[in-house]
Design a protein around this motif. Structure first.
Motif, PDB file in Angstrom:
ATOM      1  N   GLY A  24       0.716  -0.725   0.516  1.00  0.00           N
ATOM      2  CA  GLY A  24       0.158  -0.281   0.077  1.00  0.00           C
ATOM      3  C   GLY A  24       0.825   1.509   0.401  1.00  0.00           C
ATOM      4  N   ASN A  25       0.109   2.142   0.674  1.00  0.00           N
ATOM      5  CA  ASN A  25       0.799   3.843   0.724  1.00  0.00           C
ATOM      6  C   ASN A  25       2.338   3.299   1.424  1.00  0.00           C
ATOM      7  N   ALA A  26       2.929   2.562   2.117  1.00  0.00           N
ATOM      8  CA  ALA A  26       3.833   2.214   2.836  1.00  0.00           C
ATOM      9  C   ALA A  26       4.876   1.856   2.339  1.00  0.00           C
ATOM     10  N   TYR A  27       5.030   1.857   0.907  1.00  0.00           N
ATOM     11  CA  TYR A  27       5.828   1.087   0.577  1.00  0.00           C
ATOM     12  C   TYR A  27       7.011   1.593  -0.064  1.00  0.00           C
ATOM     13  N   SER A  28       8.410   1.068   0.050  1.00  0.00           N
ATOM     14  CA  SER A  28       9.414   1.937  -0.459  1.00  0.00           C
ATOM     15  C   SER A  28      10.350   1.479  -1.035  1.00  0.00           C
ATOM     16  N   GLU A  29      11.349   1.840  -1.884  1.00  0.00           N
ATOM     17  CA  GLU A  29      12.491   1.696  -3.286  1.00  0.00           C
ATOM     18  C   GLU A  29      13.263   2.614  -2.747  1.00  0.00           C
ATOM     19  N   VAL A  30      14.212   1.683  -3.430  1.00  0.00           N
ATOM     20  CA  VAL A  30      15.310   2.738  -3.283  1.00  0.00           C
ATOM     21  C   VAL A  30      16.171   2.709  -4.628  1.00  0.00           C
ATOM     22  N   LYS A  44       7.383   6.275  -1.986  1.00  0.00           N
ATOM     23  CA  LYS A  44       7.121   6.195  -3.129  1.00  0.00           C
ATOM     24  C   LYS A  44       5.847   7.260  -2.746  1.00  0.00           C
ATOM     25  N   TYR A  45       5.015   6.519  -2.297  1.00  0.00           N
ATOM     26  CA  TYR A  45       3.533   7.426  -2.256  1.00  0.00           C
ATOM     27  C   TYR A  45       3.940   8.621  -0.559  1.00  0.00           C
ATOM     28  N   GLY A  46       5.175   9.504  -0.786  1.00  0.00           N
ATOM     29  CA  GLY A  46       5.079   9.967   0.650  1.00  0.00           C
ATOM     30  C   GLY A  46       6.013   9.866   1.836  1.00  0.00           C
ATOM     31  N   TRP A  57     -11.585  13.407  -1.720  1.00  0.00           N
ATOM     32  CA  TRP A  57     -10.130  12.669  -1.162  1.00  0.00           C
ATOM     33  C   TRP A  57      -9.160  13.969  -1.847  1.00  0.00           C
ATOM     34  N   ARG A  58      -8.383  14.251  -1.248  1.00  0.00           N
ATOM     35  CA  ARG A  58      -6.721  15.070  -1.496  1.00  0.00           C
ATOM     36  C   ARG A  58      -6.522  13.690  -1.693  1.00  0.00           C
ATOM     37  N   THR A  59      -5.047  14.111  -3.028  1.00  0.00           N
ATOM     38  CA  THR A  59      -3.699  13.324  -3.699  1.00  0.00           C
ATOM     39  C   THR A  59      -2.954  14.880  -3.865  1.00  0.00           C
ATOM     40  N   ILE A  60      -1.586  14.218  -3.350  1.00  0.00           N
ATOM     41  CA  ILE A  60      -0.286  14.519  -3.324  1.00  0.00           C
ATOM     42  C   ILE A  60       0.226  14.239  -4.209  1.00  0.00           C
ATOM     43  N   ASP A  61       0.771  15.155  -5.871  1.00  0.00           N
ATOM     44  CA  ASP A  61       1.853  14.885  -6.238  1.00  0.00           C
ATOM     45  C   ASP A  61       3.702  15.344  -6.389  1.00  0.00           C
ATOM     46  N   LEU A  62       4.149  14.286  -6.634  1.00  0.00           N
ATOM     47  CA  LEU A  62       5.833  14.485  -5.814  1.00  0.00           C
ATOM     48  C   LEU A  62       6.616  15.250  -6.463  1.00  0.00           C
ATOM     49  N   GLU A  63       7.426  16.057  -7.274  1.00  0.00           N
ATOM     50  CA  GLU A  63       8.429  15.950  -7.727  1.00  0.00           C
ATOM     51  C   GLU A  63       9.725  15.687  -7.735  1.00  0.00           C
ATOM     52  N   THR A  64       9.985  14.820  -7.965  1.00  0.00           N
ATOM     53  CA  THR A  64      11.439  14.513  -8.064  1.00  0.00           C
ATOM     54  C   THR A  64      12.845  15.164  -8.267  1.00  0.00           C
ATOM     55  N   GLU A  65      13.632  15.268  -7.495  1.00  0.00           N
ATOM     56  CA  GLU A  65      14.936  16.382  -8.523  1.00  0.00           C
ATOM     57  C   GLU A  65      15.408  15.589  -7.598  1.00  0.00           C
ATOM     58  N   HIS A  66      17.587  15.436  -8.988  1.00  0.00           N
ATOM     59  CA  HIS A  66      18.119  14.348  -8.312  1.00  0.00           C
ATOM     60  C   HIS A  66      19.183  15.683  -8.569  1.00  0.00           C
ATOM     61  N   LEU A  67      19.843  16.174  -7.617  1.00  0.00           N
ATOM     62  CA  LEU A  67      21.099  17.324  -6.965  1.00  0.00           C
ATOM     63  C   LEU A  67      22.464  16.390  -6.990  1.00  0.00           C
ATOM     64  N   ASP A  68      23.229  17.131  -7.652  1.00  0.00           N
ATOM     65  CA  ASP A  68      25.126  16.693  -7.635  1.00  0.00           C
ATOM     66  C   ASP A  68      25.092  17.602  -5.762  1.00  0.00           C
ATOM     67  N   ARG A 103      25.480  13.251  -3.964  1.00  0.00           N
ATOM     68  CA  ARG A 103      24.479  13.329  -4.854  1.00  0.00           C
ATOM     69  C   ARG A 103      23.617  13.229  -3.170  1.00  0.00           C
ATOM     70  N   THR A 104      21.886  13.854  -3.644  1.00  0.00           N
ATOM     71  CA  THR A 104      20.969  13.819  -3.244  1.00  0.00           C
ATOM     72  C   THR A 104      20.189  13.584  -3.689  1.00  0.00           C
ATOM     73  N   LEU A 105      18.317  13.105  -3.558  1.00  0.00           N
ATOM     74  CA  LEU A 105      17.014  13.865  -4.280  1.00  0.00           C
ATOM     75  C   LEU A 105      15.785  14.195  -3.371  1.00  0.00           C
ATOM     76  N   ILE A 106      15.378  14.991  -3.329  1.00  0.00           N
ATOM     77  CA  ILE A 106      14.748  15.716  -3.377  1.00  0.00           C
ATOM     78  C   ILE A 106      12.887  16.095  -3.663  1.00  0.00           C
ATOM     79  N   GLN A 107      12.164  15.955  -2.796  1.00  0.00           N
ATOM     80  CA  GLN A 107      10.962  15.768  -3.781  1.00  0.00           C
ATOM     81  C   GLN A 107       9.787  16.652  -3.562  1.00  0.00           C
ATOM     82  N   ARG A 108       9.852  17.955  -4.019  1.00  0.00           N
ATOM     83  CA  ARG A 108       8.667  18.953  -4.135  1.00  0.00           C
ATOM     84  C   ARG A 108       7.374  17.701  -3.639  1.00  0.00           C
ATOM     85  N   GLU A 109       6.473  18.117  -2.720  1.00  0.00           N
ATOM     86  CA  GLU A 109       4.963  18.192  -2.242  1.00  0.00           C
ATOM     87  C   GLU A 109       4.330  19.592  -3.213  1.00  0.00           C
TER      88      GLU A 109
END
Ligand code: FAD
Ligand code: UDP
Length: 385
Positions: A41-47, A57-59, A258-269, A307-313
């Motif tokens: 479900g929404n608790a799922y995560s991935e590398v 993955k879902y916030g 319902w409300r939903t969210i969009d996550l915009e992922t950015e990779h940064l050096d 390197r890192t990554l960020i998610q704008r919500e």
């Protein structure tokens, strides 16, 4: 497994907890069907491939609970790190600790108030609402922290998050946030807190790892081309359904909102973008509500430092095809829900559970706690039905 004793629709924490109890406690043969291509479900995560960082993955998902039974239960499947969640918020170019505490108050007013001086000030600034217990979020927020702090940190953030006038939102939403007259800036008040040491997915997979539990991924309960569908099973095999309750009844009484969210992922050096896992943005001029930097959830891990990554919500109302995340819970929704509940209660050998099945915001520990109660109180009869 051709003839399961129980079918569970949805492999989120509610469905997995029921599956575990049915298989491990009652020896039942369980099939879980899951429309997504992964468990959890929404608790799922991935590398993340590019950085090696675990991403929710879902916030962002932070585990916390004061429920002894739930804490003991989850520790059967995973250990937890000693991560303690802290959040900061940016307002007009300055960073403050959140939730509102003595540090936030003194920084905001450039002052050095003692706890009792700060209480006095806030009571004064709460004006007509001081000491009252208003029912809407706007008035409740002002009663808790006074108008200036409310307008700086809550009003616009809430507006961005809910796209609804805070006067039309229930006070319960803001009551989730503590207000403290100490410098304690822990986000949660709970006794236990932490993140699964080997990640969420390892935890969720451990729950399903039993010879009596089969998981069928990419399988939708309403897809009549697959065997374990609603039409075939209804009344024939006991079912625990954790999908949306309105979808189950083909939306015949209307859609629950319902409300939903969009996550915009950015990779940064860079090795570190913001120095913390969650930075809220309180101002109306910033379109997103917060930035998550997942590397900070696991300071104990040996992540690459270049390197890192960020998610704008971003937050918005959900359409039917979006992921339903947070129930809006307007009075119209609540009326519709009551009608769906009546229909659900009359449904032969199907129990409705979880966030979607009960149209309730449930933290993970609440979903697990509710599933354990269902397993105690209703599962034995369901398995006999
Ligand atoms: P879900 O996890 O939603 O699982 C339901 C499953 O059913 C899904 O996998 C779905 O694909 C499946 N399904 C639905 N319909 C069908 C169908 N027709 N056929 C087959 N499968 C179907 N909780 C916390 O404790 N801490 C947090 O920090 C936190 N952050 C969150 C952030 C976000 C953005 C969201 C949305 C939730 C957050 N939560 C958090 C709550 C947490 O995700 C829930 O408590 C948990 O997901 C509840 O589990 P569930 O099994 O009820 O629902
Ligand atoms: N909130 C806010 N400003 C913040 C953090 C939270 O106004 O910086 C409000 C907002 O209305 C939010 C509520 O407090 O919906 C509860 O906060 P929580 O972190 O529980 O929100 P979630 O993202 O889990 O809904």
């Amino acid at each position: 497994m051709s003839n399961p004793d129980l079918v569970i629709v949805g492999s989120g924490l509610f469905g997995l907890t029921i599956a575990d109890r049915a298989a491990r406690e009652h020896g039942a043969r369980v099939t879980i069907i899951e429309s997504r291509d992964h468990i959890g479900g929404n608790a799922y995560s991935e590398v993340d491939d590019r950085t090696g960082i675990e991403v929710h993955k879902y916030g962002a998902h932070l585990f916390h609970t004061s429920n002894e039974r739930v804490w003991k239960y989850v520790n059967d499947f995973t250990s937890f790190t000693d991560y303690v969640h802290k959040v900061y918020t940016t307002h007009q170019g300055v960073v403050y600790p959140m939730p509102i505490n003595l540090g936030t108050i003194n920084q905001f007013f450039s002052a050095a108030y003692s706890p009792s001086e700060a209480r006095e000030l806030i009571a004064e600034q709460a004006g007509e609402f001081a000491g009252k217990d208003p029912e809407n979020l706007n008035d409740k927020g002002i009663s808790l922290i006074g108008r200036p702090l409310y307008e700086a940190f809550i009003k616009h953030y809430t507006g961005k998050q809910w796209q609804t006038d805070p006067k039309d939102l229930p006070a319960s939403i803001i009551s989730r946030l503590p207000v403290r007259y100490t410098y304690d800036n822990r986000y949660f008040n709970d006794t236990y807190e932490g993140l699964p040491t080997k990640g969420y997915t390892a935890w969720l997979e451990n729950m399903a790892d039993h010879p009596n539990i089969e998981v069928k991924l990419s399988t939708d309960y309403f897809d009549e081309s697959q065997e374990l569908n609603k039409k075939n099973l209804r009344g024939n095999v006991p079912v625990v359904y954790t999908g949306p309750v309105d979808r189950y009844f083909d939306y015949e009484l209307g859609d629950l909102k319902w409300r939903t969210i969009d996550l915009e992922t950015e990779h940064l050096d860079v090795g570190d973008f913001q120095g913390t896992s969650v930075m809220n943005y309180a101002d109306e001029s910033v379109p997103f509500t917060r930035i998550i930097e997942p590397r900070h959830f696991h300071p104990e891990r040996d992540y690459a430092t270049d390197r890192t990554l960020i998610q704008r919500e971003f937050s918005r109302f959900a359409e039917r095809d979006d992921e339903p995340y947070y129930p809006i819970n307007s009075s119209a929704d609540r009326e519709t829900l009551l009608q769906y509940r009546e229909k659900a209660a009359a449904e032969p050998s199907t129990l409705f559970g979880g966030r979607l099945g009960t149209y309730q915001y449930l933290d993970m520990h609440m979903a697990i706690g509710a599933a354990l109660s269902m397993a105690d109180n209703k599962l034995p009869d369901l398995l006999r039905s």
